[in-house]
Design a protein around this motif. Structure first.
Motif, PDB file in Angstrom:
ATOM      1  N   PRO A 130      68.583  19.550 -38.666  1.00 31.53           N
ATOM      2  CA  PRO A 130      68.714  18.995 -37.265  1.00 31.53           C
ATOM      3  C   PRO A 130      67.768  19.999 -36.628  1.00 31.53           C
ATOM      4  O   PRO A 130      67.352  19.504 -35.269  1.00 31.53           O
ATOM      5  N   ARG A 131      67.347  21.004 -36.903  1.00 32.08           N
ATOM      6  CA  ARG A 131      66.700  21.905 -36.258  1.00 32.08           C
ATOM      7  C   ARG A 131      64.870  21.097 -35.926  1.00 32.08           C
ATOM      8  O   ARG A 131      64.211  21.462 -35.050  1.00 32.08           O
ATOM      9  N   ASN A 132      64.568  19.906 -37.159  1.00 32.38           N
ATOM     10  CA  ASN A 132      63.270  19.623 -36.617  1.00 32.38           C
ATOM     11  C   ASN A 132      63.286  18.799 -35.499  1.00 32.38           C
ATOM     12  O   ASN A 132      62.028  18.284 -35.061  1.00 32.38           O
ATOM     13  N   ILE A 133      64.082  18.064 -35.044  1.00 38.75           N
ATOM     14  CA  ILE A 133      64.134  17.383 -33.698  1.00 38.75           C
ATOM     15  C   ILE A 133      63.663  18.095 -32.535  1.00 38.75           C
ATOM     16  O   ILE A 133      63.474  17.652 -31.480  1.00 38.75           O
ATOM     17  N   LEU A 134      63.861  19.571 -32.836  1.00 38.42           N
ATOM     18  CA  LEU A 134      63.429  20.451 -31.670  1.00 38.42           C
ATOM     19  C   LEU A 134      62.069  20.842 -31.428  1.00 38.42           C
ATOM     20  O   LEU A 134      61.396  21.147 -30.968  1.00 38.42           O
ATOM     21  N   GLN A 192      53.660  20.903 -32.619  1.00 34.01           N
ATOM     22  CA  GLN A 192      53.962  21.392 -34.200  1.00 34.01           C
ATOM     23  C   GLN A 192      53.970  20.269 -34.898  1.00 34.01           C
ATOM     24  O   GLN A 192      53.532  20.346 -36.267  1.00 34.01           O
ATOM     25  N   LEU A 193      54.249  18.889 -34.581  1.00 34.48           N
ATOM     26  CA  LEU A 193      54.427  17.793 -35.201  1.00 34.48           C
ATOM     27  C   LEU A 193      52.938  17.585 -35.765  1.00 34.48           C
ATOM     28  O   LEU A 193      52.533  17.174 -36.945  1.00 34.48           O
ATOM     29  N   GLU A 194      51.971  17.419 -34.757  1.00 32.33           N
ATOM     30  CA  GLU A 194      50.738  17.152 -34.855  1.00 32.33           C
ATOM     31  C   GLU A 194      49.950  18.152 -36.029  1.00 32.33           C
ATOM     32  O   GLU A 194      48.936  17.687 -36.770  1.00 32.33           O
ATOM     33  N   ASN A 195      50.171  19.390 -35.703  1.00 25.08           N
ATOM     34  CA  ASN A 195      49.640  20.355 -36.644  1.00 25.08           C
ATOM     35  C   ASN A 195      50.171  20.132 -38.108  1.00 25.08           C
ATOM     36  O   ASN A 195      49.220  20.375 -38.946  1.00 25.08           O
ATOM     37  N   ALA A 196      51.418  19.653 -38.291  1.00 27.67           N
ATOM     38  CA  ALA A 196      51.834  19.663 -39.573  1.00 27.67           C
ATOM     39  C   ALA A 196      51.203  18.424 -40.008  1.00 27.67           C
ATOM     40  O   ALA A 196      50.773  18.416 -41.344  1.00 27.67           O
ATOM     41  N   ARG A 197      50.801  17.255 -39.317  1.00 25.69           N
ATOM     42  CA  ARG A 197      50.095  16.161 -39.897  1.00 25.69           C
ATOM     43  C   ARG A 197      48.697  16.546 -40.344  1.00 25.69           C
ATOM     44  O   ARG A 197      48.194  16.034 -41.348  1.00 25.69           O
ATOM     45  N   LYS A 198      47.913  17.231 -39.564  1.00 23.82           N
ATOM     46  CA  LYS A 198      46.768  17.755 -39.924  1.00 23.82           C
ATOM     47  C   LYS A 198      46.681  18.638 -41.208  1.00 23.82           C
ATOM     48  O   LYS A 198      45.725  18.442 -42.028  1.00 23.82           O
ATOM     49  N   ILE A 199      47.756  19.488 -41.327  1.00 24.29           N
ATOM     50  CA  ILE A 199      47.585  20.142 -42.471  1.00 24.29           C
ATOM     51  C   ILE A 199      47.789  19.348 -43.937  1.00 24.29           C
ATOM     52  O   ILE A 199      47.032  19.402 -44.896  1.00 24.29           O
ATOM     53  N   VAL A 200      48.724  18.331 -43.763  1.00 28.92           N
ATOM     54  CA  VAL A 200      48.886  17.622 -44.768  1.00 28.92           C
ATOM     55  C   VAL A 200      47.612  16.625 -45.099  1.00 28.92           C
ATOM     56  O   VAL A 200      47.327  16.728 -46.201  1.00 28.92           O
ATOM     57  N   HIS A 201      47.221  15.903 -44.054  1.00 29.37           N
ATOM     58  CA  HIS A 201      46.354  15.190 -44.293  1.00 29.37           C
ATOM     59  C   HIS A 201      45.044  16.028 -44.951  1.00 29.37           C
ATOM     60  O   HIS A 201      44.071  15.513 -45.819  1.00 29.37           O
ATOM     61  N   ASP A 202      44.627  17.157 -44.073  1.00 32.10           N
ATOM     62  CA  ASP A 202      43.758  17.722 -44.877  1.00 32.10           C
ATOM     63  C   ASP A 202      43.692  18.243 -46.158  1.00 32.10           C
ATOM     64  O   ASP A 202      42.656  18.095 -46.895  1.00 32.10           O
ATOM     65  N   TRP A 207      54.172  23.299 -47.952  1.00 34.90           N
ATOM     66  CA  TRP A 207      55.442  22.577 -48.127  1.00 34.90           C
ATOM     67  C   TRP A 207      56.319  22.497 -46.721  1.00 34.90           C
ATOM     68  O   TRP A 207      56.807  21.515 -46.460  1.00 34.90           O
ATOM     69  N   ARG A 208      56.277  23.549 -45.958  1.00 39.09           N
ATOM     70  CA  ARG A 208      56.919  23.439 -44.475  1.00 39.09           C
ATOM     71  C   ARG A 208      56.320  22.196 -43.829  1.00 39.09           C
ATOM     72  O   ARG A 208      56.823  21.384 -43.164  1.00 39.09           O
ATOM     73  N   ALA A 209      54.937  22.313 -43.841  1.00 41.68           N
ATOM     74  CA  ALA A 209      54.238  21.482 -43.149  1.00 41.68           C
ATOM     75  C   ALA A 209      54.529  19.956 -43.635  1.00 41.68           C
ATOM     76  O   ALA A 209      54.800  18.775 -42.832  1.00 41.68           O
ATOM     77  N   TYR A 251      56.974  18.829 -45.074  1.00 42.77           N
ATOM     78  CA  TYR A 251      58.501  18.301 -44.703  1.00 42.77           C
ATOM     79  C   TYR A 251      58.731  17.959 -43.394  1.00 42.77           C
ATOM     80  O   TYR A 251      59.441  17.258 -42.869  1.00 42.77           O
ATOM     81  N   VAL A 252      57.867  18.824 -42.469  1.00 39.53           N
ATOM     82  CA  VAL A 252      57.951  18.501 -40.944  1.00 39.53           C
ATOM     83  C   VAL A 252      57.300  17.118 -40.793  1.00 39.53           C
ATOM     84  O   VAL A 252      57.685  16.169 -39.905  1.00 39.53           O
ATOM     85  N   TYR A 253      56.094  16.840 -41.420  1.00 38.41           N
ATOM     86  CA  TYR A 253      55.429  15.738 -41.429  1.00 38.41           C
ATOM     87  C   TYR A 253      56.394  14.488 -41.885  1.00 38.41           C
ATOM     88  O   TYR A 253      56.316  13.514 -41.272  1.00 38.41           O
ATOM     89  N   ASP A 254      56.992  14.776 -42.926  1.00 37.45           N
ATOM     90  CA  ASP A 254      57.855  13.684 -43.640  1.00 37.45           C
ATOM     91  C   ASP A 254      58.905  13.506 -42.571  1.00 37.45           C
ATOM     92  O   ASP A 254      59.698  12.332 -42.702  1.00 37.45           O
ATOM     93  N   SER A 255      59.504  14.410 -41.689  1.00 28.28           N
ATOM     94  CA  SER A 255      60.671  14.143 -40.856  1.00 28.28           C
ATOM     95  C   SER A 255      60.295  13.313 -39.750  1.00 28.28           C
ATOM     96  O   SER A 255      61.403  12.842 -39.163  1.00 28.28           O
ATOM     97  N   ALA A 256      59.103  13.261 -39.281  1.00 31.12           N
ATOM     98  CA  ALA A 256      58.639  12.423 -37.958  1.00 31.12           C
ATOM     99  C   ALA A 256      57.946  11.458 -38.178  1.00 31.12           C
ATOM    100  O   ALA A 256      57.648  10.459 -37.290  1.00 31.12           O
ATOM    101  N   PHE A 257      57.057  11.306 -39.328  1.00 29.17           N
ATOM    102  CA  PHE A 257      56.197  10.006 -39.522  1.00 29.17           C
ATOM    103  C   PHE A 257      56.723   9.188 -40.491  1.00 29.17           C
ATOM    104  O   PHE A 257      57.067   9.397 -41.537  1.00 29.17           O
ATOM    105  N   HIS A 258      56.648   7.790 -40.275  1.00 29.90           N
ATOM    106  CA  HIS A 258      56.866   7.082 -41.081  1.00 29.90           C
ATOM    107  C   HIS A 258      55.798   7.163 -42.665  1.00 29.90           C
ATOM    108  O   HIS A 258      54.918   7.088 -42.288  1.00 29.90           O
ATOM    109  N   PRO A 259      56.471   6.918 -43.540  1.00 25.48           N
ATOM    110  CA  PRO A 259      55.520   7.291 -44.830  1.00 25.48           C
ATOM    111  C   PRO A 259      54.732   6.043 -45.196  1.00 25.48           C
ATOM    112  O   PRO A 259      53.912   6.378 -45.812  1.00 25.48           O
ATOM    113  N   ASP A 260      55.256   4.802 -44.813  1.00 30.49           N
ATOM    114  CA  ASP A 260      54.164   3.762 -45.269  1.00 30.49           C
ATOM    115  C   ASP A 260      53.156   3.288 -43.840  1.00 30.49           C
ATOM    116  O   ASP A 260      51.944   3.349 -44.252  1.00 30.49           O
TER     117      ASP A 260
END
Length: 327
Positions: free
Chosen positions: A34-38, A43-53, A69-71, A73-82
């Motif tokens: 549940p902490r991911n909703i905070l 932070q979400l955009e930074n996680a997305r950048k790390i994963v995409h890069d 791995w933290r990035a 799971y943060v990315y997966d928690s907020a962005f649609h996989p498809d």
């Protein structure tokens, strides 16, 4: 710029072994945190950048494997996989515990009157509809008609079950009446999930061989997958809706709640939340998201198609693999 972190870490798959219950549980404890909703948009955009890069072979200097791995799971928690779109906040898996604990706690507190039953069952099914729409498949998205049919049917089923059981339990122990919301939720899941995935029941879901090669689509595999989803959803709700009634029934006989009756709802919500923190990831982990089934369990046409493509195959000893998509 490449860093010291190797580029062969498979972040397309979960970090833990998904063939074991413990591995799946570790995965879902992270997914439903549940902490991911905070987390902030930054932070979400930074996680997305790390994963995409990383997927492009670019590693920021000093990035560790744990941070990667933290990035992920943060990315997966907020962005649609498809689609890659940012999901609606209350539709994310990380919102399941706080949203469900609030709605379920209120359903179990305000269950005695018809208006309260109507309101909270409607709220619950509306939330379920948002979750289902948010997590819809990008390849075969739900149509408005399919979503509406499932929403109306599940709401009607839940309300009818709750009102019917309330009428039957008027002359029995109040403790039995506290279990009416659980029966209504179970009935709604049995209606809602098959309707939400009716397209899969009609045309089937993909089945593959051990190497991931697609063999065809199977409605029988879809039936197995959907049955597992229904079971896991009902069991997920069970602890939070079965344990608190006993505790609340005892507490309401004590002087504290007789003096402060308004505390009943917050206490019940807290009890449900405590149960859901554990029940949500553990019940999501009951079945593998990618499971196997016997070739002999498939439709005759698909069996023939597989035998034609693989003449040396012995169907009675062979397995195919399919996606359950339990959560």
């Amino acid at each position: 710029m490449s860093g010291a972190l190797p580029l062969n870490i498979n972040i397309h798959e979960p970090r833990w072994d998904q063939s074991t219950f413990i591995g799946r549980a570790n995965h879902f404890f992270t997914v439903t945190d549940p902490r991911n909703i905070l987390l902030t948009n930054e932070q979400l955009e930074n996680a997305r950048k790390i994963v995409h890069d990383y997927r492009q072979g670019i590693v920021p200097p000093g990035l560790t494997e744990n941070e990667l791995w933290r990035a992920k799971y943060v990315y997966d928690s907020a962005f649609h996989p498809d689609t890659g779109e940012k999901m609606v906040l209350i539709g994310r898996m990380s919102a399941q515990v706080p949203m469900n604990m609030t709605i379920t706690g209120c359903m179990m507190t305000f269950y005695r009157t018809t208006p309260a039953v109507l309101f909270w069952q409607w709220i619950n099914q509306s939330f379920n509809a948002v979750v289902n729409y948010t997590n819809r498949s990008g390849d075969a998205p739900l149509t408005v008609n399919e979503l509406g049919t499932a929403y109306v049917s599940a709401t009607t089923g839940a309300v009818a079950t709750a009102l019917g059981l309330n009428a039957l339990t008027k002359h029995v122990s109040p403790l039995i009446g506290r279990f009416v919301p659980f029966a209504a939720v179970a009935a709604a899941n049995c209606i809602n999930i098959p309707l939400m995935r009716q397209r899969e029941l009609r045309v089937g879901i993909p089945v593959t061989d051990a190497n991931g090669k697609r063999l065809g689509e199977s409605a029988n595999a879809a039936q197995q997958a959907i049955a597992q989803v229904v079971i896991s959803r009902i069991l997920m709700a069970a602890p939070g809706m079965a344990i608190p009634p006993f505790i609340m029934n005892a507490l309401e006989k004590k002087a504290f709640l007789k003096r402060f009756p308004w505390m009943s709802a917050p206490i019940q919500v807290g009890l449900v939340g405590f149960c859901l923190v554990f029940a949500t990831p553990l019940c999501c982990a009951l079945f593998p998201q990618k499971s196997s089934m016997s070739v002999m369990s498939l439709e005759a046409e698909l069996q023939a198609q597989i035998r034609e493509a693989h003449p040396d195959l012995r169907p009675e000893f062979s397995q195919v693999h399919t996606s359950t998509l339990a959560p």
